[in-house]
Design a protein around this motif. Sequence first.
Motif, PDB file in Angstrom:
ATOM      1  N   GLU A 161      61.565  37.498  59.618  1.00 10.25           N
ATOM      2  CA  GLU A 161      61.077  36.429  60.493  1.00 10.25           C
ATOM      3  C   GLU A 161      60.696  36.971  61.865  1.00 10.25           C
ATOM      4  N   GLY A 173      72.027  34.639  50.100  1.00 12.64           N
ATOM      5  CA  GLY A 173      71.640  34.605  51.503  1.00 12.64           C
ATOM      6  C   GLY A 173      72.821  34.629  52.454  1.00 12.64           C
ATOM      7  N   ALA A 194      68.453  31.293  49.106  1.00 12.83           N
ATOM      8  CA  ALA A 194      69.208  30.052  49.286  1.00 12.83           C
ATOM      9  C   ALA A 194      69.689  29.447  47.969  1.00 12.83           C
ATOM     10  N   GLU A 222      58.508  32.851  52.355  1.00 12.16           N
ATOM     11  CA  GLU A 222      58.988  31.570  51.813  1.00 12.16           C
ATOM     12  C   GLU A 222      59.657  31.771  50.457  1.00 12.16           C
ATOM     13  N   CYS A 280      63.105  33.367  51.093  1.00 11.31           N
ATOM     14  CA  CYS A 280      64.072  32.404  51.628  1.00 11.31           C
ATOM     15  C   CYS A 280      64.578  31.455  50.543  1.00 11.31           C
ATOM     16  N   GLU A 281      63.649  30.965  49.725  1.00  9.16           N
ATOM     17  CA  GLU A 281      64.027  30.035  48.655  1.00  9.16           C
ATOM     18  C   GLU A 281      64.975  30.705  47.664  1.00  9.16           C
ATOM     19  N   LEU A 291      66.273  38.678  56.021  1.00  6.51           N
ATOM     20  CA  LEU A 291      65.465  37.500  56.350  1.00  6.51           C
ATOM     21  C   LEU A 291      65.230  37.409  57.853  1.00  6.51           C
TER      22      LEU A 291
END
Length: 397
Positions: A297, A284, A274, A267, A270-271, A293
């Motif tokens: 995942e 990203g 982004a 998390e 990803c944050e 990423l």
Amino acid sequence: MNFDHTEEQLRLIETAKRFVEEELYPYEEEVEKSGEVRAELRRQIIDRSLEIGLYAANMPEHLGGGGLDALSMCMLDRELGRANMALQYTVGRPSNILQACVGEQREKYLFPCIKGEKTDCLAMTEPGAGSDLRSMSCKAERDGDDFVINGTKHFISHADVADFVILFAATGVEPIIDKSRHRGPRKKITAFLVDMGTPGFMLRKGYDNVSHRGYHNCILEFDNCRLSSSQVLGEVDQGFEIANDWLGNTRLQVAAICLGRCDRAFELACEYAATRKQFNQTIGKFQGVGFKLADMELRRRAAQLITYQAAAKANANSNTNAAMSDMDAALAKLSATEALAFIADEAIQIYGGMGLMSDLPLERIWRDARVERIWEGTSEIQRLIISRSLLRPLENQ
């Protein structure tokens, strides 16, 4: 298999998530810097987790525990696993082995652990016996109705805050039936309940290590430590069977905790991907980051499915073909611990230098990830279990 959450499981996850955010996260920096969980803080966490029903959630309801099934326990451990290990472990989960307690043992050990009044620890590993538990040299010799213990255990987690030890010691040697398959003496093992402060039993500070600050390991030394036969847990010479039952559950627990750390690292990555901009766009959007990423995942979801499938099998009747096997537990631990190592490393790579700063939890997650592939059975031992399970049916045809 269908892993859709029930309403009860959704409430459990929400309760655990809120507990971690409110009761554990605020103290992570303190524990990381001091290397300790203050006694008052430990009591505070125990009391709060008792109050909301998270303490001893793994123990059956008829014994006073939460009565959660294996899959629900995985979901709980996954949420708790997001936090610092020393804090997370304070939300007590008495060893399943204690269900072997009988008579007065239940009143002295089992029930106080379920009520949060006592804490147990397990002593199996020795300087010369890690993966090969049957070679342990700590021995228990009969002396009338008593047993006399001599030997050393090390890497014993949280023994410094435990009230008693579930000790595994050799009580004999099994006869050699097939010399062609014999690799050395196989010890008979017996489990004992040993109170802290028992004469002849000394606890020493363990080794400083890179992982899990505040979650200490200790060295236990036994020098003619005398125990009565009432302190035998289960049957004499049957300790290895008890240990095997426990190891499957703990490997599942390790897998679930690693999923929680995977979640937190993923998390954060990803944050950051982004929002962080370089060359006039978020990082990203660069394949070098976006593909990381995607791979993270992929491993996270695969580990979740394998772990949840093992937990679902653990819920099945042990007498059916659907029950969790040693291979299922090994697959869960192997997949989740290796997924965590990969995800933690890639998350730091995405953050760059900032990922290694103690301002973020990533460097802690990365450090803590390393030991998960060693304790409760190394990755090599898990692969050995899996490969043997695959080949044994073919060899017996």
